[in-house]
Design a protein around this motif. Structure first.
Motif, mmCIF file in Angstrom:
data_model
loop_
_atom_site.group_PDB
_atom_site.id
_atom_site.type_symbol
_atom_site.label_atom_id
_atom_site.label_comp_id
_atom_site.label_asym_id
_atom_site.label_seq_id
_atom_site.Cartn_x
_atom_site.Cartn_y
_atom_site.Cartn_z
ATOM 1 N N TYR A 41 0.829 -1.203 0.000
ATOM 2 C CA TYR A 41 0.000 0.000 0.000
ATOM 3 C C TYR A 41 0.868 1.260 0.000
ATOM 4 N N SER A 42 1.963 1.245 0.753
ATOM 5 C CA SER A 42 2.838 2.416 0.799
ATOM 6 C C SER A 42 3.480 2.684 -0.552
ATOM 7 N N VAL A 43 3.864 1.639 -1.251
ATOM 8 C CA VAL A 43 4.527 1.812 -2.542
ATOM 9 C C VAL A 43 3.537 2.170 -3.646
ATOM 10 N N LEU A 44 2.299 1.692 -3.536
ATOM 11 C CA LEU A 44 1.329 1.942 -4.606
ATOM 12 C C LEU A 44 0.457 3.174 -4.383
ATOM 13 N N LEU A 45 0.024 3.430 -3.160
ATOM 14 C CA LEU A 45 -0.908 4.534 -2.916
ATOM 15 C C LEU A 45 -0.227 5.849 -2.536
ATOM 16 N N THR A 46 0.867 5.775 -1.808
ATOM 17 C CA THR A 46 1.527 6.999 -1.365
ATOM 18 C C THR A 46 2.026 7.847 -2.532
ATOM 19 N N PRO A 47 2.633 7.261 -3.585
ATOM 20 C CA PRO A 47 3.035 8.120 -4.710
ATOM 21 C C PRO A 47 1.875 8.856 -5.375
ATOM 22 N N LEU A 48 0.699 8.254 -5.394
ATOM 23 C CA LEU A 48 -0.458 8.957 -5.960
ATOM 24 C C LEU A 48 -0.781 10.212 -5.150
#
Length: 104
Positions: A41-48
């Motif tokens: 979740y940190s790698v996929l959602l945080t950049p958004l």
């Protein structure tokens, strides 16, 4: 030529994005009870979220013109993501080690 105001604006963007990345990483670590869930979740959602913040703060006039989209993403998204996640994983105690009061 880059002015001092542009450099300060870039540092504000980097600081805000680093703090947001650390807070989102901590949130995912506390809320998800799986081994790989917080990392995914940190790698996929945080950049958004960081891209949205860069668009908002850049639209408000903060930061210099960095030239290309790859430079902008690398400097204002990937670097704060790495800083925020490393801060949470290496310098903060694990959510299991923190004592929380029973009565909320």
């Amino acid at each position: 030529m880059v002015s001092a105001v542009d450099i300060v604006g870039l540092f504000i963007i980097l600081g805000v994005n680093s703090v947001v990345a650390a807070l989102l990483t901590r949130f995912f670590r506390v809320q998800l009870n799986t081994q790989w869930g917080p990392i995914v979740y940190s790698v996929l959602l945080t950049p958004l979220v960081l891209v949205i913040l860069v668009l908002v703060m850049g639209g408000a006039g903060l930061g210099p013109n960095l030239g290309s989209a790859a430079t902008v993403l690398g400097l204002t998204v990937l670097v704060p993501l790495a800083l925020g996640m490393s801060f949470d994983y290496f310098w903060q105690p694990s959510p299991d080690e923190v004592e929380v009061p029973d009565n909320l």
